[in-house]
Design a protein around this motif. Structure first.
Motif, short mmCIF file in Angstrom:
data_model
loop_
_atom_site.label_atom_id
_atom_site.label_comp_id
_atom_site.label_asym_id
_atom_site.label_seq_id
_atom_site.Cartn_x
_atom_site.Cartn_y
_atom_site.Cartn_z
N ASP A 17 32.23 -30.80 -64.14
CA ASP A 17 33.67 -30.98 -64.04
C ASP A 17 34.26 -29.62 -63.68
OD1 ASP A 17 34.17 -29.46 -66.46
OD2 ASP A 17 33.73 -31.26 -67.62
N ALA A 18 35.56 -29.48 -63.74
CA ALA A 18 36.21 -28.25 -63.28
C ALA A 18 35.84 -27.02 -64.11
CB ALA A 18 37.72 -28.44 -63.28
N HIS A 19 35.32 -27.23 -65.30
CA HIS A 19 34.99 -26.08 -66.16
C HIS A 19 33.57 -26.10 -66.69
CE1 HIS A 19 39.04 -24.31 -66.42
NE2 HIS A 19 39.51 -25.55 -66.49
N THR A 20 32.77 -27.10 -66.32
CA THR A 20 31.42 -27.22 -66.89
C THR A 20 30.36 -27.18 -65.81
OG1 THR A 20 32.35 -28.65 -68.62
CG2 THR A 20 29.95 -28.60 -68.40
N ILE A 21 29.32 -26.35 -66.06
CA ILE A 21 28.21 -26.21 -65.12
C ILE A 21 26.93 -26.61 -65.86
CG2 ILE A 21 26.91 -24.63 -63.65
CD1 ILE A 21 30.24 -23.46 -64.96
N ARG A 22 26.15 -27.46 -65.20
CA ARG A 22 24.87 -27.87 -65.77
C ARG A 22 23.75 -27.15 -65.03
NH1 ARG A 22 22.08 -31.79 -63.60
NH2 ARG A 22 23.98 -32.82 -62.85
N LEU A 23 22.90 -26.45 -65.80
CA LEU A 23 21.78 -25.73 -65.21
C LEU A 23 20.56 -26.63 -65.13
CD1 LEU A 23 22.11 -22.31 -67.08
CD2 LEU A 23 23.26 -23.09 -65.00
N ALA A 24 19.65 -26.32 -64.21
CA ALA A 24 18.44 -27.13 -64.06
C ALA A 24 17.57 -27.08 -65.31
CB ALA A 24 17.64 -26.64 -62.85
N THR A 25 17.80 -26.09 -66.15
CA THR A 25 17.07 -25.97 -67.41
C THR A 25 17.56 -26.96 -68.45
OG1 THR A 25 18.62 -24.29 -68.16
CG2 THR A 25 16.64 -23.52 -67.03
N GLY A 26 18.69 -27.63 -68.16
CA GLY A 26 19.28 -28.57 -69.09
C GLY A 26 20.45 -27.97 -69.85
N GLU A 27 20.58 -26.65 -69.82
CA GLU A 27 21.68 -25.96 -70.51
C GLU A 27 23.01 -26.25 -69.82
OE1 GLU A 27 23.08 -21.34 -71.56
OE2 GLU A 27 21.22 -21.74 -70.44
N LYS A 28 24.06 -26.37 -70.60
CA LYS A 28 25.40 -26.53 -70.06
C LYS A 28 26.24 -25.31 -70.42
CE LYS A 28 25.67 -31.57 -69.81
NZ LYS A 28 26.47 -32.78 -70.18
N VAL A 29 27.01 -24.83 -69.46
CA VAL A 29 27.84 -23.65 -69.65
C VAL A 29 29.27 -24.00 -69.27
CG1 VAL A 29 28.22 -21.24 -69.01
CG2 VAL A 29 25.88 -22.15 -69.07
N THR A 30 30.22 -23.59 -70.06
CA THR A 30 31.62 -23.78 -69.71
C THR A 30 32.20 -22.45 -69.24
OG1 THR A 30 32.36 -23.39 -71.98
CG2 THR A 30 31.94 -25.67 -71.32
N ALA A 31 33.09 -22.53 -68.26
CA ALA A 31 33.64 -21.31 -67.67
C ALA A 31 35.13 -21.49 -67.39
CB ALA A 31 32.92 -20.97 -66.38
N LYS A 32 35.89 -20.43 -67.63
CA LYS A 32 37.32 -20.46 -67.32
C LYS A 32 37.52 -20.53 -65.81
CE LYS A 32 41.69 -18.13 -68.30
NZ LYS A 32 42.36 -17.00 -68.99
N TYR A 33 36.74 -19.70 -65.09
CA TYR A 33 36.79 -19.70 -63.63
C TYR A 33 35.38 -19.89 -63.08
CZ TYR A 33 41.51 -17.78 -63.96
OH TYR A 33 42.84 -17.59 -64.25
N LEU A 84 30.37 -31.04 -56.12
CA LEU A 84 31.74 -30.73 -55.68
C LEU A 84 32.67 -31.92 -55.85
CD1 LEU A 84 31.02 -28.67 -52.43
CD2 LEU A 84 31.38 -27.84 -54.75
N GLU A 85 32.19 -33.11 -55.48
CA GLU A 85 33.03 -34.31 -55.58
C GLU A 85 33.37 -34.59 -57.05
OE1 GLU A 85 31.21 -37.63 -53.69
OE2 GLU A 85 31.32 -36.74 -51.67
N THR A 86 32.39 -34.42 -57.92
CA THR A 86 32.61 -34.67 -59.34
C THR A 86 33.70 -33.77 -59.91
OG1 THR A 86 30.29 -35.30 -59.58
CG2 THR A 86 31.49 -34.75 -61.60
N ALA A 87 33.71 -32.52 -59.44
CA ALA A 87 34.69 -31.55 -59.94
C ALA A 87 36.01 -31.62 -59.18
CB ALA A 87 34.11 -30.13 -59.84
N GLY A 88 36.04 -32.39 -58.08
CA GLY A 88 37.28 -32.53 -57.31
C GLY A 88 37.49 -31.46 -56.26
N VAL A 89 36.42 -30.76 -55.87
CA VAL A 89 36.52 -29.70 -54.86
C VAL A 89 36.46 -30.32 -53.46
CG1 VAL A 89 35.46 -27.61 -53.92
CG2 VAL A 89 35.49 -28.01 -56.40
N ALA A 90 37.47 -30.06 -52.66
CA ALA A 90 37.58 -30.68 -51.34
C ALA A 90 36.79 -29.91 -50.28
CB ALA A 90 39.04 -30.77 -50.92
N ILE A 91 36.29 -30.67 -49.29
CA ILE A 91 35.60 -30.10 -48.13
C ILE A 91 36.59 -30.05 -46.97
CG2 ILE A 91 33.75 -30.48 -46.44
CD1 ILE A 91 32.73 -29.64 -49.17
N ASN A 92 36.53 -28.97 -46.22
CA ASN A 92 37.38 -28.83 -45.03
C ASN A 92 36.83 -29.75 -43.94
OD1 ASN A 92 38.70 -28.06 -42.68
ND2 ASN A 92 38.72 -25.88 -43.25
N PRO A 93 37.58 -30.77 -43.52
CA PRO A 93 37.05 -31.71 -42.53
C PRO A 93 36.83 -31.07 -41.17
CG PRO A 93 39.39 -32.12 -42.93
CD PRO A 93 38.95 -31.12 -43.96
#
Length: 461
Positions: free
Chosen positions: A119-135, A273-282
Motif C-alpha cells: 500500500d502507500a506506506h507498506t513494503i513487502r520484502l521477498a524475505t517475508g518481512e514487511k516494512v512501513t515507511a513515511k516516504y 504500483l497498482e496496489t499502491a495507486g501509483v499511476a503510469i505515464n501513458p
C-alpha cells in the motif's frame, strides 16, 4: 512507538536511489534501501562504466596503428578478450563495494532483496518481512527492450550479456541506431570484429543534429562498420554456433552473435504500483511524476530511468539529490531538465548540448549556424582518414548560443565545459571574445566568425 519503521524506503540501489538515500540519511532520516541485484545499478554494473572501459580498450589498436606515423615501431601485438572481461569485472566489483560502503557510512541500511509495495506506506520484502515507511522512493531504473517479438529472438543478446561474452565474436549483427547500438558497434569493431548495424530509420542517431548524424555515419563506415538503414530484423536462425539474421528486405547476414539495442523500458513490472495507486505515464510507460518527482500518491516519489524522462545517470543523481533536499532538508529544489549535455561514446565520439539546428529553426525566427569540418592535427601525422565536426547554433536576434555539437576525439570532455556557457546563456560574442587555446581542436569554437548558414523564418501573412 514510531508511526513508521523508517522515514524513507528506497527501492533500487542505483545512482539515483543511492544519492537520495545518502542525502536523506545526512539530514537525519532513518533510511532503508532494497536492491535485489547489485548495488550501483545499470550505470555502474552493466552500463556507462563498463561500457567506457570497453571503449577505452578498443581504442588501443588505433593508437598502435597511429604510432607508426610518429616514428614508433611496434612489434607483434595480441589481444585477449577474457583478460579484458576479467579486469573489467574486478573494477566493477570495486565500485559496487564503494557504493555499498558509502550508503552504509551514511547510516542507511541495505537489504539485498526484492521489495514490492503493498500500500502507500507498506513494503513487502521477498524475505517475508514487511516494512512501513513515511516516504517511499522508487528508483528501479530501466532494462533493455527487444521490441516486437520475432522468430528466433531467444538467440538475441542485449548490452547486459555483451559485457560477459565468453569470447569476442568474429562477426556480430547489431540492431539499433542509438547510443548503445553505436557504442557497441565501435567497441566490437575496435577489437577486430566484423560489425553490421541494422536500423529501421533513414539514418542513425534519431533526435540528434542532422549534421552530426551524417558525420558519425560516414566516419563509422570509414572504419569498416556496415550500416544498413530502412530495414529491420525479421527472423534469426541458429546453426550450431552460427546465426543467420534475415532482414525485412529479404536479405540475410551470417554472424557469431546477434545483439538488439533498440531502446530501454522502465522497470515498473511487479512492484505493486497498482496496489499502491501509483499511476503510469501513458505517453512513455514510466512512472508518472510532477516537477518534484512526486507520483500520483503524495508520499511516493520516483527518480531516474523508471520515470522515462531523461534517461541519463547524472540526471537520476540530480533528481535523487533534489528529492532528498526537498523532502528531508526542507530546501525545495526542482531539477531543470533543459539544456542537459550528453555524449555518445561511439567511434568517433559525440558531445552535444542544447538545441539542434532543426529544433532551433522551429522555435526561433532567425537562426545562424557556425560550422567547421577539419582534419585533426594527429591525423596529419598518423595518416588516418578522419575529420572532426564542430557546430554552433545561434539565435540570430539575441546572439545567444542555443546549441553546440561536436564529433571527434574528446568531444564529450569539450562539451562538458561548453555546457556551462550554454547553460549561462552565453552569446556568440562571448565565444568570440574568448582567446583561443592553441593548438587544440576546441579552439575552433571561439574562432568561427562567419556563419555557414542563416535561416530567417518568414512571418505568416
Amino acid at each position: 512507538m514510531a508511526e513508521f519503521d523508517v522515514d524513507l524506503f528506497v527501492i533500487g540501489g542505483g545512482s539515483g536511489g543511492v544519492r537520495a538515500a545518502r542525502i536523506a540519511a545526512g539530514y537525519g532520516a532513518k533510511v532503508m534501501v532494497a536492491e535485489e541485484y547489485r548495488m550501483g545499478g545499470t550505470c555502474v554494473i552493466r552500463g556507462c562504466v563498463p561500457k567506457k572501459l570497453f571503449v577505452i580498450g578498443s581504442h588501443v589498436h588505433d593508437e598502435i596503428e597511429d604510432a607508426v606515423g610518429f616514428g614508433w615501431s611496434i612489434g607483434q601485438v595480441s589481444f585477449d578478450w577474457t583478460t579484458l572481461v576479467a579486469n573489467k569485472d574486478k573494477e566493477i566489483a570495486r565500485l559496487e563495494g564503494a557504493y555499498t560502503s558509502n550508503v552504509e557510512k551514511s547510516g542507511a541500511r541495505i537489504v539485498k532483496t526484492r521489495a514490492v509495495l503493498e500500500d502507500a506506506h507498506t513494503i513487502r520484502l521477498a524475505t517475508g518481512e514487511k516494512v512501513t515507511a513515511k516516504y517511499i522512493l522508487i528508483a528501479t531504473g530501466g532494462a533493455p527492450n527487444h521490441g516486437p517479438i520475432v522468430p528466433g529472438i531467444e538467440h538475441v543478446i542485449s548490452s547486459n550479456e555483451a559485457f560477459h561474452l565468453k569470447e569476442l565474436p568474429k562477426r556480430i549483427v547489431i540492431q539499433g541506431g542509438g547510443y548503445i547500438a553505436l557504442e557497441f558497434a565501435g567497441i566490437f569493431a575496435g577489437f577486430g570484429s566484423d560489425v553490421t548495424v541494422i536500423y529501421r530509420g533513414d539514418n542513425i542517431l534519431r533526435g540528434f543534429d542532422e549534421d552530426v548524424r551524417k558525420h558519425v555515419r560516414a566516419e563509422m563506415e570509414k572504419r569498416g562498420i556496415t550500416i544498413l538503414t530502412g530495414r529491420t530484423v525479421a527472423k534469426i536462425d541458429k546453426h550450431g554456433r552460427d546465426f543467420t539474421t534475415h532482414l525485412s528486405d529479404g536479405s540475410s547476414i551470417a554472424s557469431d552473435q546477434v545483439m538488439f539495442a533498440i531502446g530501454r523500458h522502465p522497470n515498473v513490472g511487479g512492484l505493486g504500483l497498482e496496489t499502491a495507486g501509483v499511476a503510469i505515464n501513458p505517453a512513455n510507460g514510466g512512472i508518472q511524476v510532477d516537477g518534484w518527482s512526486k507520483t500520483s500518491v503524495d508520499n511516493i516519489y520516483a527518480v531516474g530511468d523508471v520515470t522515462h524522462r531523461t534517461n541519463l545517470t547524472p540526471v537520476a543523481i540530480r533528481e535523487g539529490h533534489a528529492f532528498a533536499d526537498t523532502v528531508f532538508g526542507k530546501r525545495p529544489v526542482q531539477v531543470d531538465h533543459a539544456t542537459i549535455p550528453t555524449a555518445v561514446f561511439s567511434q568517433p565520439e559525440v558531445g552535444t548540448v542544447g538545441l539542434t539546428e532543426e529544433e532551433a529553426r522551429a522555435q526561433f525566427s532567425h537562426v545562424d549556424i557556425y560550422k567547421t569540418d577539419f582534419r585533426p592535427i594527429k591525423a596529419t601525422m598518423s595518416g588516418r582518414d578522419t575529420r572532426v565536426l564542430m557546430k554552433l547554433v545561434v539565435d540570430g536576434v539575441s546572439d545567444r548560443v542555443l546549441g553546440c555539437h561536436i564529433v571527434g576525439d574528446g568531444a564529450a570532455e569539450i562539451t562538458q565545459a561548453v555546457a556551462i556557457a550554454v547553460k549561462m546563456k552565453a552569446t556568440k560574442a562571448d565565444f568570440d571574445a574568448t582567446i583561443a587555446l592553441h593548438p587544440t581542436a576546441s579552439e575552433e569554437l571561439v574562432t568561427m566568425r562567419t556563419p555557414s548558414a542563416r535561416h530567417v523564418r518568414q512571418a505568416a501573412e
